[in-house]
Each structure stands twice: as C-alpha cells, then as structure tokens.
Design an enzyme around this catalytic site. Structure first.
Site, PDB file in Angstrom:
ATOM      1  CG  ASN A  58      -2.066   0.826   1.504  1.00 51.27           C
ATOM      2  OD1 ASN A  58      -1.634   2.140   0.534  1.00 51.27           O
ATOM      3  ND2 ASN A  58      -2.743   0.895   2.436  1.00 51.27           N
ATOM      4  NE  ARG A  68      -6.664   0.621   0.201  1.00 52.07           N
ATOM      5  CZ  ARG A  68      -7.450   1.296   1.177  1.00 52.07           C
ATOM      6  NH1 ARG A  68      -6.344   1.050   2.070  1.00 52.07           N
ATOM      7  NH2 ARG A  68      -7.976   1.600   1.305  1.00 52.07           N
ATOM      8  NE  ARG A 109     -11.555  11.867   4.019  1.00 57.51           N
ATOM      9  CZ  ARG A 109     -11.689  10.358   3.635  1.00 57.51           C
ATOM     10  NH1 ARG A 109     -12.598   9.729   4.506  1.00 57.51           N
ATOM     11  NH2 ARG A 109     -10.678  10.056   3.786  1.00 57.51           N
TER      12      ARG A 109
END
Ligand code: AMP
Length: 396
Positions: A7, A89, A237
């Site tokens: 990743n 990923r 967020r």
C-alpha cells in the site's frame, strides 16, 4: 503461497507478507519518510525492528523491504523467488476497472488515466508498482482497486443530477471507496449466514466511514462519491453537504476552493462538531463527562448512519442483514446500539449482552429480529491477497 501486499502512499509504503489461504501474516511493516530520509519499521510476530535507511524514492523502500524480508535475523524468506506475487492497493480505478487485475503496460496506462480522479493517491500507487517491477521483474503484480467493488451500481445510483457533459467528458459520477473492505465483508457475511442471495447494508465505520447496499454480493449503492468526502460525517470529513456552503464560505472568508475543501476533509466531521477530537473513544469519554458537543457529534454520526440504512433498505426493498465493521463498527458497542435503536421501526432488535462484546465476528441481533445484525471485522489485506492469488493461479 506467499503474497506481498503493498500500500504505497506519497511518502510511505506499508507491506505485509501473507498466506492467502490461511490469512497468516509472516511479516509486516512500514517504510516512512520516503523522499525525506527514510525509516523502516519491520515486525515479525511480536519482534519489532526500526532501521534508518536512505529512501530517496519508492525503489529504495521496496529494496529495503525485500532485503529485510530475507534478512538472516529479521527475515522470513530465503529469496525473493519465495514471493509468488505482489498485490497493490490502488485507490482509484475510475471507469476503467471493474475488478482486480494483473498489471501490464495497458493497466499502468489506465491507472495513469485515472490520476485526475485520485490525484494524491494514484501517482503514489504507481510509484509502488513501478518500484516493484524494477526490483522483482519476474514476480506477477496485481492491482486491487478501492473503487472496483462499487462498479456494479446501476446508473440511478452512480449518476449525479448535473449536466451530462461532466459525466461524458470528465467521468464525474459516484464511485465509492473502501471497496476492498466492503467486498471482504460481503463475501464473509455470505459464508456466515450460509447463503449467497440476500440483501444487506454494510457499515464500514472508522476514521473514514462509508456504507454500501449489497444484493446477492453485488454493490447497488454506496455513500462516498467522486471522492471520499461524501456520505456520513467522519472523523475529520464533513460527509454530505450542500455545495453552496463552499461558495458561501469562500466568498465570506476569502478562501480558495482548495482551502475550503481541505477544511471539509481535514477539519470537519467529529473533530469540528465536538471541538475535542476525531477519535470516537475521546468523544465517548467527553460525552460521559458531560461535554454536550461530544455527545452531539456522536448523536449526529449515529443518526446519519441510521438514515442511510433506512434509505438503503428502501433502495433494496428491504434488507436481511446489517453488518458493522472497521474501528468504530467493530469496537464501539454504543454506536451500534444507537444506530440499531433508530431502526426498531423495521424490526431490528439487538441483544445488549451480545452487543457488549467487541472486535470479533459475532451476531448481535436477537433470534426474533427481522434483520440479522452482525459484527464482521474487516480484513482488506486478506481480500487483496486472495484476489491476487486467484488471478495469478488462473493465469498459470
Ligand atoms: P479505523 O479508521 O477503522 O482504524 O477506525 C478508527 C476509529 O476507530 C477511531 O475513531 C477510534 O476511536 C475507533 N476505535 C478503535 N478502537 C475502538 C474501541 N475499542 N472503542 C471505540 N472506538 C474505537
């Protein structure tokens, strides 16, 4: 079989060496400060080692990873030939990728084409892929996309109601993220409930949160959008917001759109509502000590998650199973209880005793609940390893 899972971020690279059949992780680690100086954190079982190694680029990070994996003291393999394949990923597969795939030049070109949709992550993911190709050219590489699982959504779910030219010319639509986690949980839940054809809503609730509506293993809708900003409010967020708020704030405070979006991505959500933290454990402590802002943040979160379950139950014409996963979904029994409380109208009933446990695969609904409720700990790495092994074995 050994699968190396990579990743790659802009200045970091996480790795795991995993057996895709058993899920056993023989070693894992993190290369950080790539492009600055370089540090390798490596772990085999409970043994940890940290080494400062110059990493001007991702190539040195991969080389250092392969070296420590073969190291006499800290290694777990004798040669790179023992790594059967690498699973990468990749954040954004745009409209190019509906599934994981073996990487070749065409795939690399298509991942490049998706850079405008994932401008921070896709270039870093490509650096990881190219670095692996350079140091282990004979080892098959597979790309596993965070968006791919959601590509079965019908147009009514993925199209935005804006002029068609933005969809046709710029591929602007809902994509959704956390796809590897949603895919893993959907697949695992099918095994747990012992059937393939059923309707479920999966709640991936962590620092980033997203939900998906899944019918017979295929995604029908999901909360995140073109980017991971949409959907339920998250750690930092905002989640869904009226786009005109951006215009208002930019005009009033002289902010650029980029600055405003940075605020919505990094300084909003639970952090903003509580004024204390983005971490759900801190919010729980705050709420217990009478901090009303912390209580409001948690209430808002559970309310929005429950609203989406209701919406997806309508979209699927009823659901059979509700699943919770990721840091909050697996561990925070009070969030699960509050979400399920809202869903009493549709016959969701959980057993407080079962729900009081955390972090393991378990059913938490009562036998007479109209919807089975499960906690299914996610395992994105295992999903990447399984996809990689399956593709590589099929190509043999
Ligand atoms: P993730 O992004 O999936 O790693 O999830 C991170 C979030 O999970 C953080 O907000 C943590 O507060 C939350 N979390 C992790 N462990 C626990 C726990 N034992 N109880 C409550 N929340 C937890």
């Amino acid at each position: 079989m050994n699968i190396l899972i990579i990743n790659a971020g802009s200045s970091s690279l996480k790795y795991q060496l995993m057996n895709p059949e058993t899920g056993e992780v023989s070693a894992k680690g993190l290369c950080e400060r790539i492009g600055i100086d370089g540090r390798l954190n490596h772990k085999v079982g409970d043994n940890k080692v940290v080494k400062d190694i110059p990493m001007p680029t991702h190539s040195e990070a991969i080389a250092a990873t392969l070296e420590i994996l073969q190291d006499a003291e800290h290694g777990v393999i004798k040669s790179v030939a023992e790594i059967d394949a690498v699973g990468h990923r990749v954040l954004h597969g745009g409209m190019e990728f509906f599934d994981s795939c073996i990487i070749d030049d065409e795939v690399i070109a298509a991942i490049e084409k998706c850079i405008p949709l994932g401008p921070l992550h896709n270039p870093a993911n490509l650096m990881g892929i190219r670095a692996c190709q350079a140091v282990m050219p004979k080892t098959p590489q597979v790309a596993v996309f965070d968006t791919a699982f959601h590509m079965t959504m019908p147009p009514k779910a993925y199209r935005y109601a804006i002029p068609t030219e933005y969809y046709e010319n710029d591929s602007i639509r809902r994509y959704g993220f956390h796809g590897t986690s949603h895919k893993y949980v959907a697949k695992r839940t099918a095994e747990l409930v012992g059937k393939k054809e059923f309707k479920m809503v999966n709640c991936h609730l962590g620092n980033g949160s997203s939900m998906s509506a899944v019918k017979d293993g295929k995604c029908q809708d999901t909360t995140m959008g073109l980017t991971p900003l949409a959907g339920v409010p998250m750690g930092t967020r905002s989640g869904d917001i009226d786009a005109a708020v951006v215009q208002f704030i930019c005009n009033k405070y002289g902010m650029s759109v980029d600055e405003c979006l940075n605020m919505l991505n990094k300084k909003s959500g639970m952090l903003a509502l509580s004024g204390v933290s983005s971490d759900f454990r801190d919010l729980e402590d705050g709420a217990k000590n009478g901090n009303e802002a912390c209580a409001l943040a948690r209430d808002k979160f559970c309310y929005e998650v429950a609203k989406y379950v209701g919406a997806y139950a309508a979209a699927l014409n009823g659901i059979d199973v509700l699943t919770f996963t990721a840091g909050v979904g697996e561990n925070d029994c009070n969030v699960r209880a509050a979400v399920c409380e809202y869903l009493g109208f549709m016959g969701v009933k959980i057993d407080p005793e079962l729900n009081s446990k955390r972090g393991k695969e378990m059913v938490i609904s009562t036998p007479d609940s109209k919807v089975q409720v499960w906690v299914v700990p996610t395992n994105e790495e295992l999903m990447i390893a399984q996809d990689t092994a399956e593709l590589v074995n099929a190509a043999k």
